[in-house]
Design a protein around this motif. Sequence first.
Motif, PDB file in Angstrom:
ATOM      1  N   ARG A  24      38.037  26.759  43.757  1.00 10.48           N
ATOM      2  CA  ARG A  24      38.461  27.452  42.532  1.00 10.48           C
ATOM      3  C   ARG A  24      38.331  28.971  42.647  1.00 10.48           C
ATOM      4  O   ARG A  24      39.199  29.703  42.201  1.00 10.48           O
ATOM      5  N   PHE A  25      37.241  29.437  43.239  1.00  9.99           N
ATOM      6  CA  PHE A  25      37.005  30.889  43.245  1.00  9.99           C
ATOM      7  C   PHE A  25      37.269  31.536  44.594  1.00  9.99           C
ATOM      8  O   PHE A  25      37.210  32.745  44.725  1.00  9.99           O
ATOM      9  N   GLY A  26      37.523  30.728  45.610  1.00  8.60           N
ATOM     10  CA  GLY A  26      37.758  31.268  46.951  1.00  8.60           C
ATOM     11  C   GLY A  26      36.449  31.576  47.655  1.00  8.60           C
ATOM     12  O   GLY A  26      35.371  31.507  47.064  1.00  8.60           O
ATOM     13  N   THR A  27      36.561  31.912  48.924  1.00  3.31           N
ATOM     14  CA  THR A  27      35.381  32.243  49.741  1.00  3.31           C
ATOM     15  C   THR A  27      35.622  33.597  50.407  1.00  3.31           C
ATOM     16  O   THR A  27      36.783  33.994  50.535  1.00  3.31           O
ATOM     17  N   PRO A  28      34.588  34.299  50.844  1.00  3.85           N
ATOM     18  CA  PRO A  28      33.156  34.056  50.644  1.00  3.85           C
ATOM     19  C   PRO A  28      32.796  34.150  49.161  1.00  3.85           C
ATOM     20  O   PRO A  28      33.331  34.995  48.445  1.00  3.85           O
ATOM     21  N   LEU A  29      31.868  33.278  48.768  1.00  3.93           N
ATOM     22  CA  LEU A  29      31.492  33.195  47.358  1.00  3.93           C
ATOM     23  C   LEU A  29      29.981  33.003  47.235  1.00  3.93           C
ATOM     24  O   LEU A  29      29.416  32.095  47.842  1.00  3.93           O
ATOM     25  N   PHE A  30      29.352  33.871  46.459  1.00  2.00           N
ATOM     26  CA  PHE A  30      27.929  33.666  46.145  1.00  2.00           C
ATOM     27  C   PHE A  30      27.840  32.801  44.892  1.00  2.00           C
ATOM     28  O   PHE A  30      28.522  33.081  43.899  1.00  2.00           O
ATOM     29  N   VAL A  31      27.022  31.753  44.965  1.00  2.00           N
ATOM     30  CA  VAL A  31      26.833  30.861  43.816  1.00  2.00           C
ATOM     31  C   VAL A  31      25.365  30.931  43.412  1.00  2.00           C
ATOM     32  O   VAL A  31      24.476  30.727  44.246  1.00  2.00           O
ATOM     33  N   TYR A  32      25.112  31.244  42.157  1.00  2.00           N
ATOM     34  CA  TYR A  32      23.727  31.338  41.668  1.00  2.00           C
ATOM     35  C   TYR A  32      23.437  30.236  40.654  1.00  2.00           C
ATOM     36  O   TYR A  32      24.304  29.897  39.837  1.00  2.00           O
ATOM     37  N   SER A  33      22.222  29.728  40.704  1.00  4.28           N
ATOM     38  CA  SER A  33      21.799  28.687  39.770  1.00  4.28           C
ATOM     39  C   SER A  33      20.891  29.301  38.709  1.00  4.28           C
ATOM     40  O   SER A  33      19.803  29.788  39.018  1.00  4.28           O
ATOM     41  N   GLN A  34      21.358  29.248  37.481  1.00  9.65           N
ATOM     42  CA  GLN A  34      20.569  29.816  36.376  1.00  9.65           C
ATOM     43  C   GLN A  34      19.245  29.070  36.204  1.00  9.65           C
ATOM     44  O   GLN A  34      18.201  29.687  35.974  1.00  9.65           O
ATOM     45  N   ALA A  35      19.285  27.737  36.342  1.00 12.03           N
ATOM     46  CA  ALA A  35      18.057  26.951  36.153  1.00 12.03           C
ATOM     47  C   ALA A  35      17.011  27.341  37.199  1.00 12.03           C
ATOM     48  O   ALA A  35      15.814  27.395  36.909  1.00 12.03           O
ATOM     49  N   THR A  36      17.461  27.632  38.431  1.00 11.48           N
ATOM     50  CA  THR A  36      16.495  28.026  39.469  1.00 11.48           C
ATOM     51  C   THR A  36      15.879  29.381  39.128  1.00 11.48           C
ATOM     52  O   THR A  36      14.666  29.573  39.259  1.00 11.48           O
ATOM     53  N   LEU A  37      16.705  30.303  38.679  1.00  3.99           N
ATOM     54  CA  LEU A  37      16.181  31.629  38.315  1.00  3.99           C
ATOM     55  C   LEU A  37      15.122  31.493  37.223  1.00  3.99           C
ATOM     56  O   LEU A  37      14.023  32.043  37.335  1.00  3.99           O
ATOM     57  N   THR A  38      15.441  30.731  36.178  1.00  2.00           N
ATOM     58  CA  THR A  38      14.486  30.635  35.066  1.00  2.00           C
ATOM     59  C   THR A  38      13.264  29.803  35.467  1.00  2.00           C
ATOM     60  O   THR A  38      12.144  30.154  35.111  1.00  2.00           O
TER      61      THR A  38
END
Length: 433
Positions: A24-38
Amino acid sequence: MHHFHYAGRQLKCEGLSLETLAKRFGTPLFVYSQATLTDHYRRLDTAMSGVDHQICFAVKSNSNLGVLRVLASQSSGFDIVSGGELRRVMAAGGDPRQCVFAGVGKTEEEIRLALRHRVYSFNVESEAELHRISRVAAALRCRAPIALRVNPDVDARTHAKITTGTYENKFGIAFETVESLYARAARLPNLWLRGVQMHIGSQLTSVTPFEEAVRKVVPLAQRLKERHGIEFFSVGGGIGIVYQPALESGQADWWKSPAGSKMLTPERYATRLLPLLQSVGLRVLLEPGRFISGNAGALLTRVEYVKRTGRKTFVIVDAAMNDLVRPAFYEAYHEIVPTTRRPGPVIPTDVVGPICESGDTFCKERPLPRVKEGDTLALLSAGAYGSAMGSTYNSRPLAAEVLVSGSKVAEVRRRQALKDMWKDESVPTWLRV
Ligand code: LLP
């Protein structure tokens, strides 16, 4: 504990398949997890609950506005190192009054900006800087809150390029001279001696150097409290994360396993440091970057070519050292996994980017499952010092970034458009035809 897991054959970030995000967003793509941050923020916050404290997330590790907003919503403060970072924090809805401003080279303009927005404290790195801050504060008719960064001369026993707490480094003020500098600072009417700060290095995997440094600085902090009424002691950042088996460490009780039992956890950190810190009765500041953002991000990349030469297999991907410089710069290890798992043998593989440098290599001869053109790979633990250290070397646009929360996703940075890369450049008039 993080939120990148296989569900069947598919690698997921929280509720979303990484393969689908890459499409959907193409690569290279950074993906972040909000649950991990919190989760990481809260876990450290809870571990430190035995003492009055404030976490100041190190913006340099990940300065994306979406990520900063997640942390601001947890009441995080911020550790900033430039006027640009201060502006970012404010743009993300963070509170400048919860910011500590560090760095050896603060300009007058940056000091003015920080004073106008009433930062919590300047972490001062030299006597010359102290005088400069005092002058700027006088011109603005205010008092600048400051803490001296004491260099405790303790070896963090981490990578040479990220060790900061010994006299070999440009950082801080030598332990032996710091008290006399406080005494001189106390005579400058536009300074408010608010705290003391230390930071010995990054990616520490043992609590011992932290303990050694805190043990050394505590009596000093005690004396500074008595003499100058300081309020806080910042112990800096540096809590290391697990890069190697990051995927397995996502399992809830991985840290209880033999490998995990040696890992530096917030609980182990707090158990050893809290008794020392409680004895001083100062507010404790922490400046973690990597611990919060590191395992909260992955870099997705597509396989462009598989090249077999003589005895080697090179997998050439569309991400490069401009997207994630850590392997090239620090020989850093990032776990590399396919976003869709297929059964089959593993073969020694070099995963490399397209940049014209031999250093543009993510791993060498690492046993990886066989991949083919068009497959997507994930470089894990890329949430800290990944996109934040990105560049446009080889005129490669800055990668896109998305933030995932459950089954929701938002593009928190659009992929840079090619023409935006040179939008501030021009050809001199004498060369125009
Ligand atoms: N506080 C100060 C004063 C710092 O210099 C740093 C990091 C931190 C806090 C946050 O450290 P952390 O908790 O993230 O370890 N680019 C390197 C790391 C450089 C760290 C610089 N200072 C890397 O990719 O490993």
